[in-house]
Design a protein around this motif. Structure first.
Motif, PDB file in Angstrom:
ATOM      1  N   UNK A  41       0.854  -1.177   0.000  1.00 51.73           N
ATOM      2  CA  UNK A  41       0.000   0.000   0.000  1.00 51.73           C
ATOM      3  C   UNK A  41       0.894   1.232   0.000  1.00 51.73           C
ATOM      4  N   UNK A  42       0.381   2.336  -0.533  1.00 46.35           N
ATOM      5  CA  UNK A  42       1.085   3.606  -0.437  1.00 46.35           C
ATOM      6  C   UNK A  42       0.170   4.634   0.217  1.00 46.35           C
ATOM      7  N   UNK A  43       0.632   5.158   1.320  1.00 50.12           N
ATOM      8  CA  UNK A  43      -0.094   6.210   2.026  1.00 50.12           C
ATOM      9  C   UNK A  43       0.411   7.581   1.588  1.00 50.12           C
ATOM     10  N   UNK A  44      -0.494   8.532   1.575  1.00 42.24           N
ATOM     11  CA  UNK A  44      -0.147   9.916   1.247  1.00 42.24           C
ATOM     12  C   UNK A  44      -0.624  10.839   2.361  1.00 42.24           C
ATOM     13  N   UNK A  45       0.091  11.918   2.553  1.00 41.76           N
ATOM     14  CA  UNK A  45      -0.301  12.942   3.531  1.00 41.76           C
ATOM     15  C   UNK A  45      -0.052  14.304   2.900  1.00 41.76           C
ATOM     16  N   UNK A  46      -1.119  15.053   2.704  1.00 42.78           N
ATOM     17  CA  UNK A  46      -1.021  16.383   2.103  1.00 42.78           C
ATOM     18  C   UNK A  46      -1.108  17.434   3.198  1.00 42.78           C
ATOM     19  N   UNK A  47      -0.166  18.363   3.192  1.00 46.64           N
ATOM     20  CA  UNK A  47      -0.120  19.444   4.173  1.00 46.64           C
ATOM     21  C   UNK A  47      -0.623  20.739   3.559  1.00 46.64           C
ATOM     22  N   UNK A  48      -1.337  21.512   4.339  1.00 46.82           N
ATOM     23  CA  UNK A  48      -1.810  22.810   3.885  1.00 46.82           C
ATOM     24  C   UNK A  48      -1.862  23.763   5.061  1.00 46.82           C
ATOM     25  N   UNK A  49      -1.946  25.041   4.754  1.00 47.57           N
ATOM     26  CA  UNK A  49      -2.119  26.042   5.791  1.00 47.57           C
ATOM     27  C   UNK A  49      -0.874  26.852   6.090  1.00 47.57           C
ATOM     28  N   UNK A  50       0.267  26.239   5.949  1.00 54.11           N
ATOM     29  CA  UNK A  50       1.532  26.954   6.144  1.00 54.11           C
ATOM     30  C   UNK A  50       2.559  26.348   5.227  1.00 54.11           C
ATOM     31  N   UNK A  51       3.698  27.007   5.119  1.00 56.37           N
ATOM     32  CA  UNK A  51       4.742  26.478   4.264  1.00 56.37           C
ATOM     33  C   UNK A  51       5.198  25.112   4.749  1.00 56.37           C
ATOM     34  N   UNK A  52       5.430  24.240   3.832  1.00 52.51           N
ATOM     35  CA  UNK A  52       5.907  22.885   4.103  1.00 52.51           C
ATOM     36  C   UNK A  52       7.404  22.893   4.393  1.00 52.51           C
ATOM     37  N   UNK A  53       8.020  24.000   4.101  1.00 56.13           N
ATOM     38  CA  UNK A  53       9.478  24.103   4.219  1.00 56.13           C
ATOM     39  C   UNK A  53       9.921  23.966   5.661  1.00 56.13           C
ATOM     40  N   UNK A  54      11.060  23.286   5.828  1.00 58.48           N
ATOM     41  CA  UNK A  54      11.686  23.152   7.147  1.00 58.48           C
ATOM     42  C   UNK A  54      10.797  22.452   8.175  1.00 58.48           C
ATOM     43  N   UNK A  55       9.982  21.547   7.712  1.00 54.54           N
ATOM     44  CA  UNK A  55       9.210  20.702   8.606  1.00 54.54           C
ATOM     45  C   UNK A  55       9.704  19.266   8.492  1.00 54.54           C
ATOM     46  N   UNK A  56       9.871  18.627   9.625  1.00 52.95           N
ATOM     47  CA  UNK A  56      10.053  17.183   9.647  1.00 52.95           C
ATOM     48  C   UNK A  56       8.670  16.558   9.599  1.00 52.95           C
ATOM     49  N   UNK A  57       8.505  15.599   8.695  1.00 48.23           N
ATOM     50  CA  UNK A  57       7.242  14.888   8.584  1.00 48.23           C
ATOM     51  C   UNK A  57       7.461  13.441   8.994  1.00 48.23           C
ATOM     52  N   UNK A  58       6.448  12.865   9.589  1.00 48.59           N
ATOM     53  CA  UNK A  58       6.601  11.512  10.117  1.00 48.59           C
ATOM     54  C   UNK A  58       5.315  10.723   9.959  1.00 48.59           C
ATOM     55  N   UNK A  59       5.477   9.421  10.009  1.00 47.25           N
ATOM     56  CA  UNK A  59       4.347   8.498  10.086  1.00 47.25           C
ATOM     57  C   UNK A  59       4.452   7.744  11.409  1.00 47.25           C
ATOM     58  N   UNK A  60       3.339   7.687  12.088  1.00 47.74           N
ATOM     59  CA  UNK A  60       3.180   6.881  13.282  1.00 47.74           C
ATOM     60  C   UNK A  60       1.999   5.944  13.046  1.00 47.74           C
TER      61      UNK A  60
END
Length: 123
Positions: A18-37
């Motif tokens: 399977x492939x999961x996706x996570x779309x971010x919105x509302x603020x810049x995506x820059x300089x964020x660590x993203x994670x899956x739990x």
């Protein structure tokens, strides 16, 4: 404020992908660590994988060699490719985000969360 929306969960037999996706919105995506739990019924939320904005990833031992985290900064999207799935991978999978570059493996280090997507692996 950052909003995260996961998708891609479902039911699959052991050995499937399977492939999961996570779309971010509302603020810049820059300089964020993203994670899956992930969180299975009756268990605590546990770390799966994380990735810096500029690259560099970390994985839980239980998923190394089977899962791959990646991100498309132009689309503000982070992915989790899950191969060779096992019944013990069954859980609700959550996307999390935190500012900075440090790869943290604990849920309380993350400021933003999605609503989760269910992954069910049958034997």
């Amino acid at each position: 404020q950052v909003q995260l929306v996961e998708s891609g969960g479902g039911s699959v037999q052991a050995g499937g992908s399977l492939r999961l996706s996570c779309v971010a919105s509302g603020r810049t995506f820059r300089n964020y660590v993203m994670a899956w739990f992930r969180q299975a019924p009756g268990k605590e939320r546990e770390f799966v994988a994380n990735i810096r904005w500029s690259g560099g990833e970390g994985y839980a031992d239980s998923v190394k060699g089977r899962f791959t985290i990646s991100r498309d900064n132009a689309k503000s999207t982070v992915y989790l490719q899950m191969n060779s799935l096992k019944p013990e991978d069954t859980a609700v999978y959550y996307c999390g985000g935190r500012g900075g570059i440090v790869l943290m493996n604990t849920p309380n280090a993350y400021d933003y969360w999605g609503q989760g997507t269910q992954v069910t692996v049958s034997s």
